[in-house]
Design a protein around this motif. Structure first.
Motif, mmCIF file in Angstrom:
data_model
loop_
_atom_site.group_PDB
_atom_site.id
_atom_site.type_symbol
_atom_site.label_atom_id
_atom_site.label_comp_id
_atom_site.label_asym_id
_atom_site.label_seq_id
_atom_site.Cartn_x
_atom_site.Cartn_y
_atom_site.Cartn_z
ATOM 1 N N VAL A 80 11.312 1.203 0.389
ATOM 2 C CA VAL A 80 10.714 2.244 1.222
ATOM 3 C C VAL A 80 9.497 1.689 1.953
ATOM 4 O O VAL A 80 9.331 1.868 3.169
ATOM 5 C CB VAL A 80 10.342 3.466 0.364
ATOM 6 N N GLY A 81 8.627 1.003 1.207
ATOM 7 C CA GLY A 81 7.429 0.430 1.816
ATOM 8 C C GLY A 81 7.754 -0.595 2.880
ATOM 9 O O GLY A 81 7.132 -0.632 3.952
ATOM 10 N N ALA A 127 4.977 12.809 5.959
ATOM 11 C CA ALA A 127 3.558 12.679 6.287
ATOM 12 C C ALA A 127 3.180 11.232 6.587
ATOM 13 O O ALA A 127 2.424 10.952 7.529
ATOM 14 C CB ALA A 127 2.709 13.227 5.143
ATOM 15 N N LYS A 128 3.696 10.287 5.804
ATOM 16 C CA LYS A 128 3.365 8.875 6.012
ATOM 17 C C LYS A 128 3.912 8.368 7.343
ATOM 18 O O LYS A 128 3.235 7.617 8.057
ATOM 19 C CB LYS A 128 3.897 8.025 4.862
ATOM 20 N N MET A 129 5.137 8.736 7.671
ATOM 21 C CA MET A 129 5.699 8.294 8.941
ATOM 22 C C MET A 129 4.867 8.799 10.119
ATOM 23 O O MET A 129 4.617 8.064 11.088
ATOM 24 C CB MET A 129 7.149 8.757 9.076
ATOM 25 N N GLU A 174 0.828 -1.205 0.000
ATOM 26 C CA GLU A 174 0.000 0.000 0.000
ATOM 27 C C GLU A 174 0.863 1.255 0.000
ATOM 28 O O GLU A 174 0.545 2.244 -0.680
ATOM 29 C CB GLU A 174 -0.930 -0.022 1.217
ATOM 30 N N LEU A 175 1.957 1.228 0.748
ATOM 31 C CA LEU A 175 2.873 2.372 0.756
ATOM 32 C C LEU A 175 3.561 2.532 -0.597
ATOM 33 O O LEU A 175 3.730 3.657 -1.091
ATOM 34 C CB LEU A 175 3.902 2.198 1.866
ATOM 35 N N THR A 176 3.950 1.415 -1.200
ATOM 36 C CA THR A 176 4.585 1.472 -2.521
ATOM 37 C C THR A 176 3.614 2.014 -3.558
ATOM 38 O O THR A 176 3.976 2.846 -4.404
ATOM 39 C CB THR A 176 5.081 0.081 -2.936
ATOM 40 N N GLU A 177 2.389 1.568 -3.481
ATOM 41 C CA GLU A 177 1.357 2.065 -4.410
ATOM 42 C C GLU A 177 1.146 3.557 -4.227
ATOM 43 O O GLU A 177 1.039 4.319 -5.200
ATOM 44 C CB GLU A 177 0.044 1.307 -4.182
#
Length: 465
Positions: free
Chosen positions: A300-301, A77-79, A49-52
């Motif tokens: 990264v994901g 923001a994601k972190m 989901e993070l990669t997407e």
């Protein structure tokens, strides 16, 4: 009994005066939590989901482009959304390079338009079209052996085709021509350098990647052609007539300017030894072709998801888990160099692992730790055995890509070796897109990184010893 008591006392004193004084915890003692993390991670598609999200909302992330800055904001923001206790960036600068448009053709005796990409760092053609006869070399070493002046007015072409291997070691044999071929060709008098793409695919897509010039040697344009077009060039050359190549690189080359880059960091804070860090790394930047899904979106994901899973535990591990998304890996590990310069002797960096290779399942754990701590790695490797992962016979890992600079600076590391059989089909091409991601392997590999990070953060082992 007195001897045993004395020995026990000496061991306790040693532990108390060790730089890493956390009491050791065995894999058996933490098995319940490891099993819990394994169940959580194998049921999660957070890494995908993070990669997407990264490939859709940001896309390509080449240094100096709007995507690079957008990726920094995205990661921060994601972190924060994932519950990291600390999130910050560390800024530095990198040289700005622009690609421009590429027009490559065979002009005689058999005209063909070719698919080519400028190598990262290449100069352009100043709006002109360079034309010259091709001189073919099978390898970089063959080009090096050419006589000085023998390529005056010619275009040097290295035809070596990369071999496919599960561990990707064919890359090392092929990439030298990409990095230094133009400089060598220029020394021999060539006006341009062309090479077969460093890739294992048969798609009519060229592979880019960084190259380097040599001080005091004239800078000449450098491009890679797709594997099918390299085959076409070889076939034309077989006919024994001069083959003419023309090249125009519009608005391409070093700009002489610098741009902002930033490593993005986030932490899940440890309970008793928060200032000791287990490091999980991946690089946030990508080339401008494709969307950087496999190189290195999945990395990264993975590392962000692994830290998140650990952060959701009711009882955090003793040490902190730090995620480090490196800047500017593709143009020379610039973010990693800055990190090492900023963080001194890295004595509080317990151990690290990066993901920057592979699209299939991890099959081996390769350690790089002190001899006394190797038994702890063996115990952890035994826990991973049911997942099809074996322990390498060597103990010299330094970390992948960026992390290797930290390993060289003294930080212990492990390399998780995945099936990379198809990695160089997509590497540095327009084909590096989300649909190529092996989702099942991504879940498996994220689970491995989650388990490793918790084990290292909770174990109390000084991996330098």
């Amino acid at each position: 009994m007195q001897r045993l008591h004395a020995l026990s006392t000496l061991l306790m004193v040693g532990l108390l005066h060790s730089p890493l004084s956390l009491a050791a915890t065995s894999v058996a003692d933490m098995r319940d939590t490891l099993d819990q993390l394994k169940a959580t991670s194998t049921a999660s598609e957070l890494a995908y989901e993070l990669t997407e999200s990264l490939t859709t909302e940001v896309g390509p992330r080449m240094v100096g482009t709007p995507g690079s800055d957008k990726a920094i904001d995205w990661a921060v923001a994601k972190m924060k959304t994932l519950g990291f206790d600390k999130v910050w960036i560390e800024e530095s600068q990198a040289d700005l390079w622009t690609r421009g448009d590429t027009n490559a053709q065979l002009t005689a005796p058999y005209p063909h338009k070719l698919v080519a990409l400028a190598l990262g760092g290449s100069v352009g053609t100043d709006g002109k079209t360079l034309t010259g006869d091709i001189v073919r070399f099978e390898t970089l070493d063959d080009l090096k052996a050419a006589a000085p002046g023998s390529l005056n007015g010619k275009i040097a072409y290295v035809a070596y085709r990369m071999e496919r291997h599960i561990d990707g070691h064919g890359y090392g044999k092929a990439v030298g021509a990409r990095v230094s071929g133009a400089a060598v060709a220029a020394e021999k008098g060539a006006i341009a350098f062309v090479m077969r793409s460093v890739g294992t695919d048969d798609n009519r897509l060229a592979h880019t990647g960084v190259m380097r010039y040599k001080d005091g040697i004239r800078k000449i344009p450098a491009v890679a052609v797709s594997n099918p077009d390299a085959d076409l060039m070889d076939n034309a050359l077989k006919r024994g007539q001069p083959v003419t190549f023309s090249l125009q690189l519009g608005a391409s080359g070093p700009t002489g300017k610098t741009v902002r880059i930033a490593n993005v960091l986030g932490e899940i804070t440890g309970t008793t030894n928060p200032d000791e860090f287990v490091l999980l790394g991946a690089h946030l930047d990508s080339w401008d072709v494709g969307t950087g899904a496999i190189d290195d979106g999945i990395g990264v994901g993975m590392v962000m998801a692994a830290a998140h899973h650990i952060g959701q535990l009711k009882q955090r591990p003793a040490r902190s888990v730090r995620v480090l998304l490196f800047a500017a890996e593709e143009i020379g590990l610039i973010g990693a160099k800055d990190y090492v310069a900023r963080h001194g002797d890295l004595k509080n960096h317990v151990i690290g692992a990066e993901w920057d290779f592979g699209n299939g399942n991890i099959y081996e754990l390769a350690p790089g730790v002190g001899p006394s701590s190797l038994n702890a790695i063996r115990d952890f490797a035994a826990y991973l055995t049911p997942m099809g992962i074996s322990l390498a016979s060597t103990n010299d890992a330094k970390g992948q890509s960026d992390m290797s600079l930290l390993g060289e600076a003294g930080m212990p590391a492990v390399n998780f070796e995945p099936d990379g059989s198809d990695y160089f089909d997509y590497h540095h091409t327009e084909n590096d897109t989300l649909d190529k991601v092996n989702r099942e392997a991504l879940v498996n590999n994220t689970t491995v990184y989650t388990l490793f990070a918790y084990f290292a953060a909770q174990s109390g082992v000084d991996f330098r010893q």
